[in-house]
Design a protein around this motif. Structure first.
Motif, PDB file in Angstrom:
ATOM      1  N   UNK A 111       0.725  -1.106  -0.169  1.00  0.00           N
ATOM      2  CA  UNK A 111       0.079  -0.169  -0.187  1.00  0.00           C
ATOM      3  C   UNK A 111       0.796   1.247  -0.193  1.00  0.00           C
ATOM      4  N   UNK A 112       0.034   2.302  -0.318  1.00  0.00           N
ATOM      5  CA  UNK A 112       1.046   3.751  -0.134  1.00  0.00           C
ATOM      6  C   UNK A 112       0.785   4.477   1.030  1.00  0.00           C
ATOM      7  N   UNK A 113       0.328   4.143   2.116  1.00  0.00           N
ATOM      8  CA  UNK A 113      -0.077   5.346   2.914  1.00  0.00           C
ATOM      9  C   UNK A 113       0.257   4.480   4.391  1.00  0.00           C
ATOM     10  N   UNK A 114       1.250   5.006   5.176  1.00  0.00           N
ATOM     11  CA  UNK A 114       1.959   4.210   6.175  1.00  0.00           C
ATOM     12  C   UNK A 114       0.588   4.190   7.391  1.00  0.00           C
ATOM     13  N   UNK A 115      -0.275   5.137   7.300  1.00  0.00           N
ATOM     14  CA  UNK A 115      -1.480   4.983   8.564  1.00  0.00           C
ATOM     15  C   UNK A 115      -2.260   3.681   8.128  1.00  0.00           C
ATOM     16  N   UNK A 116      -2.661   3.512   6.955  1.00  0.00           N
ATOM     17  CA  UNK A 116      -3.382   2.203   6.626  1.00  0.00           C
ATOM     18  C   UNK A 116      -2.623   1.032   6.918  1.00  0.00           C
ATOM     19  N   UNK A 117      -1.138   1.303   6.618  1.00  0.00           N
ATOM     20  CA  UNK A 117      -0.055   0.100   6.848  1.00  0.00           C
ATOM     21  C   UNK A 117      -0.041  -0.375   8.228  1.00  0.00           C
TER      22      UNK A 117
END
Length: 241
Positions: A207-213
């Motif tokens: 994925x491209x967003x650390x919050x989601x990660x």
């Protein structure tokens, strides 16, 4: 040309190695990367919580620090969306700030969008080639910045096979302060996301967003899944995995 890298708070504080992968990718595409040392938050948490005064202060600070560059690259759809989409709301009562923001706005790119549509990179397959992955589309990157095909195109360049999960465009449940305010709802959403990941049989979710990660990885581990890897796309593209 000079690229100002907006590192993001989460990468700076929790996964700085992602920032180094981002620098490697941008420099590999032939650009000079500058990381303004005084940069802080883009203002999104304050903005989403209704603190417009603090959000405005942080937006003005970001504008001052990054308006000098040819491009501004953000390895996060949420921070990129805040800058490109919502700063206009914060600056709407100030013509001078709006003019300066207007000049900045067109130079701000999410990482994969920059690599595909500005740098036009052609990456070579690395050690991750051939491994089966699935991809999670973050809400802000997808809906505010139009990031959908770009990461998949780049993964194909490096030889990574993407098996699409059901509901790949659905929220992971993080949503910044949403996960704090509505913990039960957030947990139900991320549980569905984890189930969809498992159904693909993929060993890695990218994925491209650390919050989601962090949200997805944390829930997978709490549910007993210690093997599924959760990686930022910069790490995979740069071969830092």
């Amino acid at each position: 040309m000079r690229v100002g890298l907006f590192v993001t708070c989460l990468i700076d504080l929790m996964r700085p190695e992602i920032g180094f992968s981002v620098i490697k990718l941008i420099e590999g595409a032939g650009f000079e990367v500058v990381v303004p040392p005084a940069q802080t938050c883009c203002g999104q948490p304050a903005y989403n919580s209704g603190d417009r005064r603090l959000a405005r202060e942080l937006a003005e600070k970001t504008l001052r620090e990054f308006e000098q560059f040819d491009y501004v690259v953000v390895p996060s759809g949420s921070c990129g969306g805040m800058i490109r989409v919502h700063y206009g709301d914060l600056f709407g009562d100030d013509p001078e700030l709006m003019n300066r923001f207007g000049r900045l706005r067109g130079k701000v790119f999410e990482l994969t969008d920059f690599l595909v549509n500005v740098a036009k990179v052609q990456l070579q397959p690395g050690e991750f080639a051939g491994q089966v992955t699935t991809y999670h589309d973050s809400c802000s990157g997808l809906r505010e910045l139009g990031v959908k095909a770009q990461p998949r195109e780049l993964l194909a360049q490096v030889g990574v096979a993407v098996t699409e999960m059901k509901g790949c465009e659905h929220c992971c449940g993080f949503g910044g302060t949403f996960a704090v305010k509505y913990g039960d709802i957030s947990t139900a959403i991320v549980d569905e996301k984890c189930a969809n990941i498992a159904e693909t049989g993929a060993g890695t979710v990218v994925l491209g967003d650390l919050g989601c990660m962090l949200n997805i990885e944390g829930r997978l581990r709490r549910k007993g899944d210690s093997t599924t890897r959760v990686l930022h796309i910069a790490q995979v593209l740069a071969g830092d995995v």
